[in-house]
Each structure stands twice: as structure tokens, then as C-alpha cells.
Motif scaffolding. Structure first.
Motif, PDB file in Angstrom:
ATOM      1  N   PRO A  19       0.819  -1.213   0.000  1.00 39.95           N
ATOM      2  CA  PRO A  19       0.000   0.000   0.000  1.00 39.95           C
ATOM      3  C   PRO A  19       0.849   1.258   0.000  1.00 39.95           C
ATOM      4  CG  PRO A  19      -0.105  -1.092   2.129  1.00 39.95           C
ATOM      5  CD  PRO A  19       0.682  -1.975   1.222  1.00 39.95           C
ATOM      6  N   ALA A  20       0.412   2.248  -0.702  1.00 35.33           N
ATOM      7  CA  ALA A  20       1.106   3.534  -0.744  1.00 35.33           C
ATOM      8  C   ALA A  20       0.238   4.555  -0.047  1.00 35.33           C
ATOM      9  CB  ALA A  20       1.356   3.950  -2.186  1.00 35.33           C
ATOM     10  N   GLY A  21       0.851   5.352   0.773  1.00 28.59           N
ATOM     11  CA  GLY A  21       0.085   6.353   1.510  1.00 28.59           C
ATOM     12  C   GLY A  21      -0.684   5.700   2.628  1.00 28.59           C
ATOM     13  N   GLY A  22      -0.811   6.371   3.731  1.00 26.43           N
ATOM     14  CA  GLY A  22      -1.508   5.781   4.856  1.00 26.43           C
ATOM     15  C   GLY A  22      -2.976   6.142   4.824  1.00 26.43           C
ATOM     16  N   GLY A  23      -3.780   5.277   5.361  1.00 28.47           N
ATOM     17  CA  GLY A  23      -5.180   5.584   5.529  1.00 28.47           C
ATOM     18  C   GLY A  23      -5.356   6.386   6.814  1.00 28.47           C
ATOM     19  N   LEU A  24      -6.576   6.646   7.185  1.00 26.83           N
ATOM     20  CA  LEU A  24      -6.864   7.402   8.385  1.00 26.83           C
ATOM     21  C   LEU A  24      -6.261   6.697   9.593  1.00 26.83           C
ATOM     22  CD1 LEU A  24      -8.336   9.840   9.524  1.00 26.83           C
ATOM     23  CD2 LEU A  24     -10.344   8.387   9.790  1.00 26.83           C
ATOM     24  N   GLY A  25      -5.393   7.396  10.338  1.00 27.25           N
ATOM     25  CA  GLY A  25      -4.789   6.833  11.542  1.00 27.25           C
ATOM     26  C   GLY A  25      -3.609   5.918  11.302  1.00 27.25           C
ATOM     27  N   SER A  26      -3.185   5.696  10.065  1.00 20.61           N
ATOM     28  CA  SER A  26      -2.038   4.828   9.811  1.00 20.61           C
ATOM     29  C   SER A  26      -0.804   5.675   9.518  1.00 20.61           C
ATOM     30  CB  SER A  26      -2.325   3.885   8.637  1.00 20.61           C
ATOM     31  OG  SER A  26      -2.411   4.620   7.445  1.00 20.61           O
ATOM     32  N   PRO A  27       0.402   5.119   9.770  1.00 16.45           N
ATOM     33  CA  PRO A  27       1.615   5.894   9.520  1.00 16.45           C
ATOM     34  C   PRO A  27       1.793   6.181   8.030  1.00 16.45           C
ATOM     35  CG  PRO A  27       2.145   3.684  10.326  1.00 16.45           C
ATOM     36  CD  PRO A  27       0.655   3.797  10.274  1.00 16.45           C
ATOM     37  N   ALA A  28       2.490   7.253   7.737  1.00 17.13           N
ATOM     38  CA  ALA A  28       2.749   7.603   6.335  1.00 17.13           C
ATOM     39  C   ALA A  28       3.635   6.522   5.728  1.00 17.13           C
ATOM     40  CB  ALA A  28       3.421   8.965   6.261  1.00 17.13           C
ATOM     41  N   ARG A  29       3.214   5.981   4.621  1.00 17.33           N
ATOM     42  CA  ARG A  29       3.961   4.924   3.934  1.00 17.33           C
ATOM     43  C   ARG A  29       4.222   5.385   2.514  1.00 17.33           C
ATOM     44  NH1 ARG A  29       2.379  -1.317   4.245  1.00 17.33           N
ATOM     45  NH2 ARG A  29       2.962  -0.829   6.370  1.00 17.33           N
ATOM     46  N   ARG A  30       5.416   5.128   2.043  1.00 20.06           N
ATOM     47  CA  ARG A  30       5.718   5.433   0.649  1.00 20.06           C
ATOM     48  C   ARG A  30       6.482   4.277   0.039  1.00 20.06           C
ATOM     49  NH1 ARG A  30      10.863   9.037   0.056  1.00 20.06           N
ATOM     50  NH2 ARG A  30      11.887   8.558   2.012  1.00 20.06           N
ATOM     51  N   ILE A  31       6.419   4.199  -1.265  1.00 22.09           N
ATOM     52  CA  ILE A  31       7.064   3.125  -2.010  1.00 22.09           C
ATOM     53  C   ILE A  31       8.271   3.695  -2.741  1.00 22.09           C
ATOM     54  CG2 ILE A  31       6.745   1.414  -3.835  1.00 22.09           C
ATOM     55  CD1 ILE A  31       5.013   0.938  -1.316  1.00 22.09           C
ATOM     56  N   LEU A  32       9.416   3.070  -2.535  1.00 19.32           N
ATOM     57  CA  LEU A  32      10.620   3.400  -3.294  1.00 19.32           C
ATOM     58  C   LEU A  32      10.644   2.421  -4.460  1.00 19.32           C
ATOM     59  CD1 LEU A  32      13.124   3.689  -0.301  1.00 19.32           C
ATOM     60  CD2 LEU A  32      11.696   5.479  -1.315  1.00 19.32           C
ATOM     61  N   ALA A  33      10.553   2.947  -5.672  1.00 20.97           N
ATOM     62  CA  ALA A  33      10.335   2.095  -6.839  1.00 20.97           C
ATOM     63  C   ALA A  33      11.546   2.006  -7.747  1.00 20.97           C
ATOM     64  CB  ALA A  33       9.157   2.631  -7.638  1.00 20.97           C
ATOM     65  N   LEU A  34      11.461   1.062  -8.672  1.00 18.48           N
ATOM     66  CA  LEU A  34      12.468   0.821  -9.702  1.00 18.48           C
ATOM     67  C   LEU A  34      13.845   0.608  -9.093  1.00 18.48           C
ATOM     68  CD1 LEU A  34      11.212   3.442 -12.299  1.00 18.48           C
ATOM     69  CD2 LEU A  34      10.674   1.008 -12.197  1.00 18.48           C
ATOM     70  N   LEU A  35      13.892  -0.173  -8.011  1.00 17.85           N
ATOM     71  CA  LEU A  35      15.143  -0.433  -7.317  1.00 17.85           C
ATOM     72  C   LEU A  35      15.746  -1.746  -7.773  1.00 17.85           C
ATOM     73  CD1 LEU A  35      14.157   0.609  -3.693  1.00 17.85           C
ATOM     74  CD2 LEU A  35      15.318   1.969  -5.445  1.00 17.85           C
ATOM     75  N   THR A  36      17.061  -1.763  -7.802  1.00 16.32           N
ATOM     76  CA  THR A  36      17.818  -2.969  -8.139  1.00 16.32           C
ATOM     77  C   THR A  36      18.867  -3.177  -7.061  1.00 16.32           C
ATOM     78  OG1 THR A  36      19.562  -1.841  -9.373  1.00 16.32           O
ATOM     79  CG2 THR A  36      17.548  -2.442 -10.604  1.00 16.32           C
ATOM     80  N   ALA A  37      19.599  -4.275  -7.146  1.00 18.96           N
ATOM     81  CA  ALA A  37      20.681  -4.535  -6.199  1.00 18.96           C
ATOM     82  C   ALA A  37      21.733  -3.438  -6.239  1.00 18.96           C
ATOM     83  CB  ALA A  37      21.321  -5.883  -6.517  1.00 18.96           C
ATOM     84  N   PHE A  38      21.782  -2.682  -7.313  1.00 17.83           N
ATOM     85  CA  PHE A  38      22.803  -1.642  -7.469  1.00 17.83           C
ATOM     86  C   PHE A  38      22.406  -0.312  -6.834  1.00 17.83           C
ATOM     87  CE2 PHE A  38      23.244  -4.534 -11.087  1.00 17.83           C
ATOM     88  CZ  PHE A  38      24.514  -5.020 -10.806  1.00 17.83           C
ATOM     89  N   ASN A  39      21.112  -0.032  -6.690  1.00 14.59           N
ATOM     90  CA  ASN A  39      20.722   1.283  -6.171  1.00 14.59           C
ATOM     91  C   ASN A  39      19.825   1.236  -4.930  1.00 14.59           C
ATOM     92  OD1 ASN A  39      18.260   0.500  -7.262  1.00 14.59           O
ATOM     93  ND2 ASN A  39      18.079   2.230  -8.649  1.00 14.59           N
ATOM     94  N   GLU A  40      19.381   0.056  -4.506  1.00 17.62           N
ATOM     95  CA  GLU A  40      18.432  -0.006  -3.400  1.00 17.62           C
ATOM     96  C   GLU A  40      19.022   0.425  -2.064  1.00 17.62           C
ATOM     97  OE1 GLU A  40      16.950  -3.986  -3.102  1.00 17.62           O
ATOM     98  OE2 GLU A  40      18.879  -4.805  -2.520  1.00 17.62           O
ATOM     99  N   MET A  41      20.267   0.121  -1.781  1.00 15.57           N
ATOM    100  CA  MET A  41      20.836   0.497  -0.491  1.00 15.57           C
ATOM    101  C   MET A  41      21.026   2.010  -0.386  1.00 15.57           C
ATOM    102  SD  MET A  41      20.578  -2.227   1.089  1.00 15.57           S
ATOM    103  CE  MET A  41      21.124  -1.528   2.636  1.00 15.57           C
ATOM    104  N   ALA A  42      21.378   2.663  -1.473  1.00 17.55           N
ATOM    105  CA  ALA A  42      21.482   4.133  -1.459  1.00 17.55           C
ATOM    106  C   ALA A  42      20.116   4.747  -1.198  1.00 17.55           C
ATOM    107  CB  ALA A  42      22.065   4.640  -2.774  1.00 17.55           C
ATOM    108  N   ALA A  43      19.068   4.180  -1.799  1.00 16.72           N
ATOM    109  CA  ALA A  43      17.711   4.688  -1.578  1.00 16.72           C
ATOM    110  C   ALA A  43      17.276   4.462  -0.132  1.00 16.72           C
ATOM    111  CB  ALA A  43      16.731   4.025  -2.543  1.00 16.72           C
ATOM    112  N   LEU A  44      17.609   3.292   0.446  1.00 16.26           N
ATOM    113  CA  LEU A  44      17.262   3.019   1.840  1.00 16.26           C
ATOM    114  C   LEU A  44      18.070   3.897   2.795  1.00 16.26           C
ATOM    115  CD1 LEU A  44      16.822  -0.856   1.806  1.00 16.26           C
ATOM    116  CD2 LEU A  44      15.044   0.877   2.130  1.00 16.26           C
ATOM    117  N   ASP A  45      19.338   4.161   2.472  1.00 20.44           N
ATOM    118  CA  ASP A  45      20.147   5.064   3.305  1.00 20.44           C
ATOM    119  C   ASP A  45      19.524   6.453   3.344  1.00 20.44           C
ATOM    120  OD1 ASP A  45      21.984   3.096   3.928  1.00 20.44           O
ATOM    121  OD2 ASP A  45      23.469   3.748   2.448  1.00 20.44           O
TER     122      ASP A  45
END
Length: 115
Positions: A19-45
Motif C-alpha cells: 500500500p502507498a500512503g496511509g489511511g486514516l490513523g495509519s503511519p505515512a507509507r511510501r514506495i521506493l520504486a524501480l530499485l535494483t541490487a545496485f541502487n536499493e541500499m542508497a535509496a534506503l540510506d
């Protein structure tokens, strides 16, 4: 619209079970997309420095939720044997059951490691 914003918008529409975006009363959630083994750790950092912590992952995406403090993220191979138990003793929290060939974990930074 920036490239990153476009990627996040695309992922929100195309990532099943994340799920993207939180519903009423849920924490804000976002999706980091188009990630590969080469760029996912930089995005998570980057997300971790901004207070986002990993809550789910799948093929080419990671779901992060907002929190009040920074987070560290780590990726290790599933074949690391007893390393998982050692890392959990050091405060690392597993995220999901692992996705071949990786196991993902997170933790709040320790004293002196604040981002």
C-alpha cells in the motif's frame, strides 16, 4: 515533476500488496520504486536519514514508513548462516522473510551514530 516523484507515483499504482500512503490513523507509507541490487541500499540510506524505515519489499520496490528518528538499513545474503543471529543480538530487526538472495534488516542508529 521530478524523476523520483514519477517513480514513486508509478510504484504506488503498480506494486501489488504494497500500500502507498496511509489511511486514516495509519503511519505515512511510501514506495521506493524501480530499485535494483545496485541502487536499493542508497535509496534506503536516504530514506533512513529522513526517518523512514523499511516495512516491506518485493521485486524492484521497498515500502518505508515515517518515524520520529533516523534508521540504518542492511542487506546480507541469505547464505550468511549464523550471521543473522549475531546481527539480531546487535539490535538489527529482520524485515520480511528474506527474498533470494537477500535478507533485509533495520535498526535505529546507536549513540554517536545519529544521521
Amino acid at each position: 515533476m521530478s524523476r523520483r516523484a514519477a517513480q514513486q507515483r508509478l510504484a504506488a499504482a503498480s506494486a501489488p500488496g504494497a500500500p502507498a500512503g496511509g489511511g486514516l490513523g495509519s503511519p505515512a507509507r511510501r514506495i521506493l520504486a524501480l530499485l535494483t541490487a545496485f541502487n536499493e541500499m542508497a535509496a534506503l540510506d536516504e530514506a533512513g536519514r529522513d526517518g523512514g524505515h523499511l516495512v516491506g519489499h518485493g521485486a524492484f520496490f521497498h515500502a518505508v514508513e515515517a518515524s520520529a528518528h533516523a534508521w540504518e538499513h542492511c542487506r546480507v545474503t541469505l547464505s550468511a548462516g549464523g550471521r543473522h543471529r549475531r546481527m539480531e543480538a546487535e539490535g538489527w530487526i529482520p524485515v520480511g522473510a528474506g527474498r533470494f538472495p537477500w535478507w533485509y534488516c533495520k535498526r535505529p542508529p546507536g549513540p554517536g551514530k545519529e544521521h
